[in-house]
Design a protein around this motif. Structure first.
Motif, PDB file in Angstrom:
ATOM      1  N   VAL A   8       0.813  -1.214   0.000  1.00  0.00           N
ATOM      2  CA  VAL A   8       0.000   0.000   0.000  1.00  0.00           C
ATOM      3  C   VAL A   8       0.850   1.269   0.000  1.00  0.00           C
ATOM      4  O   VAL A   8       0.409   2.305  -0.496  1.00  0.00           O
ATOM      5  N   VAL A   9       2.064   1.201   0.528  1.00  0.00           N
ATOM      6  CA  VAL A   9       2.937   2.374   0.518  1.00  0.00           C
ATOM      7  C   VAL A   9       3.267   2.759  -0.923  1.00  0.00           C
ATOM      8  O   VAL A   9       3.104   3.917  -1.327  1.00  0.00           O
ATOM      9  N   GLN A  10       3.717   1.792  -1.728  1.00  0.00           N
ATOM     10  CA  GLN A  10       4.037   2.079  -3.129  1.00  0.00           C
ATOM     11  C   GLN A  10       2.797   2.497  -3.909  1.00  0.00           C
ATOM     12  O   GLN A  10       2.835   3.430  -4.712  1.00  0.00           O
ATOM     13  N   ILE A  11       1.679   1.828  -3.650  1.00  0.00           N
ATOM     14  CA  ILE A  11       0.437   2.151  -4.369  1.00  0.00           C
ATOM     15  C   ILE A  11       0.012   3.592  -4.076  1.00  0.00           C
ATOM     16  O   ILE A  11      -0.339   4.343  -4.991  1.00  0.00           O
ATOM     17  N   ASP A  12       0.074   3.989  -2.824  1.00  0.00           N
ATOM     18  CA  ASP A  12      -0.288   5.373  -2.470  1.00  0.00           C
ATOM     19  C   ASP A  12       0.661   6.385  -3.108  1.00  0.00           C
ATOM     20  O   ASP A  12       0.236   7.441  -3.588  1.00  0.00           O
ATOM     21  N   LEU A  13       1.958   6.061  -3.114  1.00  0.00           N
ATOM     22  CA  LEU A  13       2.936   6.960  -3.736  1.00  0.00           C
ATOM     23  C   LEU A  13       2.707   7.085  -5.241  1.00  0.00           C
ATOM     24  O   LEU A  13       2.798   8.177  -5.810  1.00  0.00           O
ATOM     25  N   ARG A  59      -0.165   6.681  -6.870  1.00  0.00           N
ATOM     26  CA  ARG A  59      -1.398   7.448  -7.102  1.00  0.00           C
ATOM     27  C   ARG A  59      -1.182   8.940  -6.885  1.00  0.00           C
ATOM     28  O   ARG A  59      -1.635   9.765  -7.684  1.00  0.00           O
ATOM     29  N   ALA A  60      -0.504   9.286  -5.806  1.00  0.00           N
ATOM     30  CA  ALA A  60      -0.247  10.708  -5.517  1.00  0.00           C
ATOM     31  C   ALA A  60       0.599  11.336  -6.624  1.00  0.00           C
ATOM     32  O   ALA A  60       0.321  12.455  -7.078  1.00  0.00           O
ATOM     33  N   GLN A  81      -1.441  11.725  -9.915  1.00  0.00           N
ATOM     34  CA  GLN A  81      -2.415  12.815  -9.800  1.00  0.00           C
ATOM     35  C   GLN A  81      -1.719  14.170  -9.954  1.00  0.00           C
ATOM     36  O   GLN A  81      -2.245  15.075 -10.594  1.00  0.00           O
ATOM     37  N   VAL A  92      -7.692   5.199 -10.919  1.00  0.00           N
ATOM     38  CA  VAL A  92      -7.105   4.343  -9.891  1.00  0.00           C
ATOM     39  C   VAL A  92      -7.197   2.900 -10.378  1.00  0.00           C
ATOM     40  O   VAL A  92      -8.204   2.486 -10.950  1.00  0.00           O
TER      41      VAL A  92
END
Length: 168
Positions: free
Chosen positions: A77-82, A84-85, A88, A131
Motif C-alpha cells: 500500500v505504501v508504493q500504491i499510495d505513492l 497514485r499521488a 495525480q 485508480v
C-alpha cells in the motif's frame, strides 16, 4: 591472384567487418545501459515510489495511449499510495502542457514532448487519471493524428529508457 588467395582475403575482410560490427554493438549496448542507469537515478528524484518495486506500462491506443504505474506487490500500500499521488500531480501538469518532470528525467529532446507540451497548452490533448487496484494510470487522448503520434513516440522512448522498470 589465385582462388585460394581470394578466399583468404575475403575471409579476412569478413572477420574484420564482423569485429567492427561486434564492437559497435557492444558500444551501443553499453550506451543504452548507461542511459537507463541515468534515467533511474534522475527518476528517483522526481518519482516518489521505488522504481525497483514498481513497473511502468506504456500501452498505445488508436486515440493515444495509457501509461500505468503498478506496484509489483499488489499488497504494498505504501508504493500504491505513492504511485497514485504522483500520477495525480503529473495529471494536473500534463493537462496544462507542463512536461518538465519527464524532461528532467529523459532530457528535453525526448521524442514527442515538444508536441505534447503544445497540445496540452492548446487543449488538443486530454489527460485523465484512473485508480487501479495495484497503482494508477493516466489516459492520454487526442483527436489530432499528430498528437496521437507524439503520444506514441513518447511512450516508445519512455519504455526504452525505463528498461527493466517497464513492462515489455
Amino acid at each position: 591472384m589465385n582462388t585460394s588467395t581470394t578466399r583468404r582475403s575475403l575471409a579476412t575482410v569478413l572477420v574484420v567487418i564482423a569485429a567492427i560490427g561486434a564492437s559497435a554493438c557492444s558500444r551501443s549496448v553499453d550506451a543504452l545501459a548507461d542511459r537507463r542507469r541515468a534515467v533511474a537515478t534522475k527518476g528517483a528524484k522526481v518519482m516518489p515510489f521505488d522504481l525497483d518495486a514498481t513497473t511502468h506500462r506504456f500501452l498505445p491506443k488508436p486515440s493515444g495511449g495509457v501509461q500505468q504505474v503498478l506496484a509489483d506487490d499488489p499488497t504494498d500500500v505504501v508504493q500504491i499510495d505513492l504511485i497514485r499521488a504522483h500520477l495525480q500531480k503529473e495529471l494536473t501538469k500534463f493537462q496544462r502542457g507542463d512536461f518538465a518532470d519527464p524532461s528532467s528525467i529523459h532530457g528535453d529532446a525526448m521524442p514527442g514532448v515538444a508536441e505534447l507540451s503544445k497540445a496540452g497548452g492548446d487543449g488538443s490533448l486530454t489527460v485523465s487519471f484512473e485508480v487501479l487496484p495495484d497503482g494508477a494510470q493516466l489516459i492520454f487522448t487526442s483527436d489530432a493524428p499528430g498528437v496521437v503520434a507524439a503520444i506514441q513516440r513518447w511512450f516508445r522512448a519512455q519504455k526504452s529508457d525505463h528498461g527493466a522498470h517497464a513492462a515489455p
